[in-house]
Design a protein around this motif. Structure first.
Motif, PDB file in Angstrom:
ATOM      1  N   MET A  37     -57.543  12.504 -37.313  1.00 46.09           N
ATOM      2  CA  MET A  37     -56.935  13.311 -36.251  1.00 46.09           C
ATOM      3  C   MET A  37     -57.798  13.277 -34.986  1.00 46.09           C
ATOM      4  SD  MET A  37     -55.466  17.253 -36.316  1.00 46.09           S
ATOM      5  CE  MET A  37     -56.393  17.558 -37.755  1.00 46.09           C
ATOM      6  N   SER A  38     -59.094  13.496 -35.133  1.00 42.15           N
ATOM      7  CA  SER A  38     -59.951  13.469 -33.948  1.00 42.15           C
ATOM      8  C   SER A  38     -60.073  12.045 -33.409  1.00 42.15           C
ATOM      9  CB  SER A  38     -61.328  14.070 -34.234  1.00 42.15           C
ATOM     10  OG  SER A  38     -61.953  13.431 -35.306  1.00 42.15           O
ATOM     11  N   GLY A  39     -60.090  11.051 -34.295  1.00 41.23           N
ATOM     12  CA  GLY A  39     -60.131   9.660 -33.856  1.00 41.23           C
ATOM     13  C   GLY A  39     -58.883   9.281 -33.065  1.00 41.23           C
ATOM     14  N   GLY A  40     -57.733   9.772 -33.517  1.00 41.22           N
ATOM     15  CA  GLY A  40     -56.482   9.512 -32.800  1.00 41.22           C
ATOM     16  C   GLY A  40     -56.487  10.131 -31.416  1.00 41.22           C
ATOM     17  N   LEU A  41     -57.047  11.316 -31.314  1.00 41.00           N
ATOM     18  CA  LEU A  41     -57.151  11.976 -30.013  1.00 41.00           C
ATOM     19  C   LEU A  41     -58.069  11.190 -29.079  1.00 41.00           C
ATOM     20  CD1 LEU A  41     -56.365  14.567 -28.421  1.00 41.00           C
ATOM     21  CD2 LEU A  41     -58.471  15.577 -29.295  1.00 41.00           C
ATOM     22  N   ILE A  42     -59.174  10.713 -29.612  1.00 40.57           N
ATOM     23  CA  ILE A  42     -60.109   9.924 -28.806  1.00 40.57           C
ATOM     24  C   ILE A  42     -59.440   8.641 -28.333  1.00 40.57           C
ATOM     25  CG2 ILE A  42     -62.272   8.612 -28.851  1.00 40.57           C
ATOM     26  CD1 ILE A  42     -63.233  10.766 -30.942  1.00 40.57           C
ATOM     27  N   ARG A  43     -58.736   7.966 -29.229  1.00 41.63           N
ATOM     28  CA  ARG A  43     -58.022   6.737 -28.855  1.00 41.63           C
ATOM     29  C   ARG A  43     -56.975   7.012 -27.782  1.00 41.63           C
ATOM     30  NH1 ARG A  43     -59.173   2.599 -32.291  1.00 41.63           N
ATOM     31  NH2 ARG A  43     -59.995   3.205 -34.312  1.00 41.63           N
ATOM     32  N   PHE A  44     -56.226   8.101 -27.931  1.00 37.48           N
ATOM     33  CA  PHE A  44     -55.193   8.470 -26.968  1.00 37.48           C
ATOM     34  C   PHE A  44     -55.784   8.571 -25.556  1.00 37.48           C
ATOM     35  CE2 PHE A  44     -53.021  11.785 -24.538  1.00 37.48           C
ATOM     36  CZ  PHE A  44     -51.709  11.329 -24.548  1.00 37.48           C
ATOM     37  N   PHE A  45     -56.902   9.286 -25.440  1.00 40.48           N
ATOM     38  CA  PHE A  45     -57.516   9.463 -24.119  1.00 40.48           C
ATOM     39  C   PHE A  45     -58.257   8.216 -23.645  1.00 40.48           C
ATOM     40  CE2 PHE A  45     -56.855  13.975 -25.063  1.00 40.48           C
ATOM     41  CZ  PHE A  45     -56.219  14.337 -23.887  1.00 40.48           C
ATOM     42  N   ALA A  46     -58.865   7.490 -24.569  1.00 38.98           N
ATOM     43  CA  ALA A  46     -59.612   6.288 -24.182  1.00 38.98           C
ATOM     44  C   ALA A  46     -58.693   5.255 -23.535  1.00 38.98           C
ATOM     45  CB  ALA A  46     -60.313   5.684 -25.395  1.00 38.98           C
ATOM     46  N   VAL A  47     -57.501   5.092 -24.069  1.00 39.68           N
ATOM     47  CA  VAL A  47     -56.536   4.137 -23.516  1.00 39.68           C
ATOM     48  C   VAL A  47     -56.133   4.544 -22.097  1.00 39.68           C
ATOM     49  CG1 VAL A  47     -54.136   3.331 -23.745  1.00 39.68           C
ATOM     50  CG2 VAL A  47     -55.651   3.351 -25.735  1.00 39.68           C
ATOM     51  N   ARG A  48     -56.021   5.852 -21.853  1.00 43.86           N
ATOM     52  CA  ARG A  48     -55.571   6.338 -20.550  1.00 43.86           C
ATOM     53  C   ARG A  48     -56.693   6.416 -19.517  1.00 43.86           C
ATOM     54  NH1 ARG A  48     -52.511   7.167 -24.394  1.00 43.86           N
ATOM     55  NH2 ARG A  48     -50.303   7.577 -24.247  1.00 43.86           N
ATOM     56  N   VAL A  49     -57.892   6.708 -19.973  1.00 41.22           N
ATOM     57  CA  VAL A  49     -59.014   6.890 -19.051  1.00 41.22           C
ATOM     58  C   VAL A  49     -59.756   5.582 -18.781  1.00 41.22           C
ATOM     59  CG1 VAL A  49     -61.248   8.060 -18.779  1.00 41.22           C
ATOM     60  CG2 VAL A  49     -59.311   9.302 -19.714  1.00 41.22           C
ATOM     61  N   SER A  50     -59.842   4.746 -19.805  1.00 40.07           N
ATOM     62  CA  SER A  50     -60.588   3.494 -19.673  1.00 40.07           C
ATOM     63  C   SER A  50     -59.665   2.311 -19.974  1.00 40.07           C
ATOM     64  CB  SER A  50     -61.768   3.507 -20.643  1.00 40.07           C
ATOM     65  OG  SER A  50     -62.436   2.275 -20.596  1.00 40.07           O
ATOM     66  N   PRO A  51     -59.129   1.684 -18.923  1.00 47.15           N
ATOM     67  CA  PRO A  51     -58.199   0.573 -19.151  1.00 47.15           C
ATOM     68  C   PRO A  51     -58.795  -0.554 -19.997  1.00 47.15           C
ATOM     69  CG  PRO A  51     -58.276   1.171 -16.827  1.00 47.15           C
ATOM     70  CD  PRO A  51     -59.349   1.942 -17.521  1.00 47.15           C
ATOM     71  N   GLY A  52     -60.105  -0.742 -19.953  1.00 48.58           N
ATOM     72  CA  GLY A  52     -60.752  -1.789 -20.722  1.00 48.58           C
ATOM     73  C   GLY A  52     -60.773  -1.523 -22.216  1.00 48.58           C
ATOM     74  N   PHE A  53     -60.529  -0.284 -22.629  1.00 47.04           N
ATOM     75  CA  PHE A  53     -60.568   0.067 -24.054  1.00 47.04           C
ATOM     76  C   PHE A  53     -59.563  -0.767 -24.847  1.00 47.04           C
ATOM     77  CE2 PHE A  53     -59.202   2.603 -27.731  1.00 47.04           C
ATOM     78  CZ  PHE A  53     -60.420   2.821 -28.347  1.00 47.04           C
ATOM     79  N   SER A  54     -58.374  -0.958 -24.311  1.00 47.92           N
ATOM     80  CA  SER A  54     -57.327  -1.716 -25.014  1.00 47.92           C
ATOM     81  C   SER A  54     -57.710  -3.178 -25.219  1.00 47.92           C
ATOM     82  CB  SER A  54     -56.010  -1.648 -24.240  1.00 47.92           C
ATOM     83  OG  SER A  54     -55.582  -0.320 -24.154  1.00 47.92           O
ATOM     84  N   ARG A  55     -58.563  -3.694 -24.359  1.00 46.34           N
ATOM     85  CA  ARG A  55     -58.960  -5.107 -24.463  1.00 46.34           C
ATOM     86  C   ARG A  55     -60.103  -5.322 -25.463  1.00 46.34           C
ATOM     87  NH1 ARG A  55     -57.887  -4.538 -18.897  1.00 46.34           N
ATOM     88  NH2 ARG A  55     -60.084  -4.299 -18.383  1.00 46.34           N
ATOM     89  N   LEU A  56     -60.703  -4.253 -25.941  1.00 42.20           N
ATOM     90  CA  LEU A  56     -61.771  -4.384 -26.936  1.00 42.20           C
ATOM     91  C   LEU A  56     -61.182  -4.778 -28.283  1.00 42.20           C
ATOM     92  CD1 LEU A  56     -63.810  -1.123 -26.175  1.00 42.20           C
ATOM     93  CD2 LEU A  56     -64.344  -3.447 -25.409  1.00 42.20           C
ATOM     94  N   ASP A  57     -61.956  -5.505 -29.083  1.00 39.75           N
ATOM     95  CA  ASP A  57     -61.447  -5.819 -30.425  1.00 39.75           C
ATOM     96  C   ASP A  57     -61.547  -4.569 -31.297  1.00 39.75           C
ATOM     97  OD1 ASP A  57     -63.999  -5.637 -31.725  1.00 39.75           O
ATOM     98  OD2 ASP A  57     -64.455  -7.703 -31.172  1.00 39.75           O
ATOM     99  N   ALA A  58     -60.950  -4.615 -32.475  1.00 36.86           N
ATOM    100  CA  ALA A  58     -60.850  -3.445 -33.353  1.00 36.86           C
ATOM    101  C   ALA A  58     -62.217  -2.851 -33.696  1.00 36.86           C
ATOM    102  CB  ALA A  58     -60.094  -3.809 -34.618  1.00 36.86           C
TER     103      ALA A  58
END
Length: 166
Positions: A37-58
């Motif tokens: 749950m907390s990881g999902g929240l972090i991912r949600f905001f990371a994608v919106r705040v840091s555009p480069g997050f989506s380009r990182l590998d898993a």
């Protein structure tokens, strides 16, 4: 106390009980579900705040999420208990409506703090029985700091309102 104030008082206490139930529900989640749950929240905001997050590998995304887990989880503890402290303070303040003096002032300040501390300690004890979770004195202290912040915010707002009325 007028009928309208009594109804509002009951609603405040109901909101506090509902919020306590929500905290209990979150605490009943096992370690994996809570982390997800907390990881999902972090991912949600990371994608919106840091555009480069989506380009990182898993693996890199997982490392970023892991690096933020502790802070996000502790902020969640503080925030949920700040709301609870505010609800307690507002409900107690309205329940004591019209009472003045040192005793009433002590109750308005001390009772929300005492209730919040007791609930935080009970919540941590509850987590001792949840797989992958465990009690931590540090979390009780963070929860209590949230209760203190929420209580002080409500009491300050009430004092401001009284001052403006004069």
């Amino acid at each position: 106390m007028s009928r309208r104030k009594r109804l509002f008082c009951v609603l405040l206490w109901a909101a506090a009980l509902g919020w306590m139930a929500m905290i209990f529900w979150f605490s009943a989640k096992d370690g994996t579900a809570s982390g997800d749950m907390s990881g999902g929240l972090i991912r949600f905001f990371a994608v919106r705040v840091s555009p480069g997050f989506s380009r990182l590998d898993a693996a890199e995304q997982a490392a970023v999420v892991e690096s933020w887990q502790f802070a996000v989880r502790k902020l969640a503890h503080f925030s949920e208990y700040a709301v609870l402290g505010g609800l307690y303070a507002a409900a107690i303040r309205l329940s004591l409506n019209g009472r003045s003096g040192r005793g009433a002032a002590a109750l308005r300040t001390g009772l929300p703090l005492l209730l919040g501390l007791a609930y935080a300690a009970g919540d941590e004890w509850h987590q001792a029985f949840v797989p992958g979770r465990g009690p931590a004195v540090r979390d009780v202290l963070i929860d209590f700091a949230g209760v203190l912040a929420g209580t002080l915010l409500v009491l300050a707002a009430a004092a401001l309102c009284r001052r403006r009325r004069r």
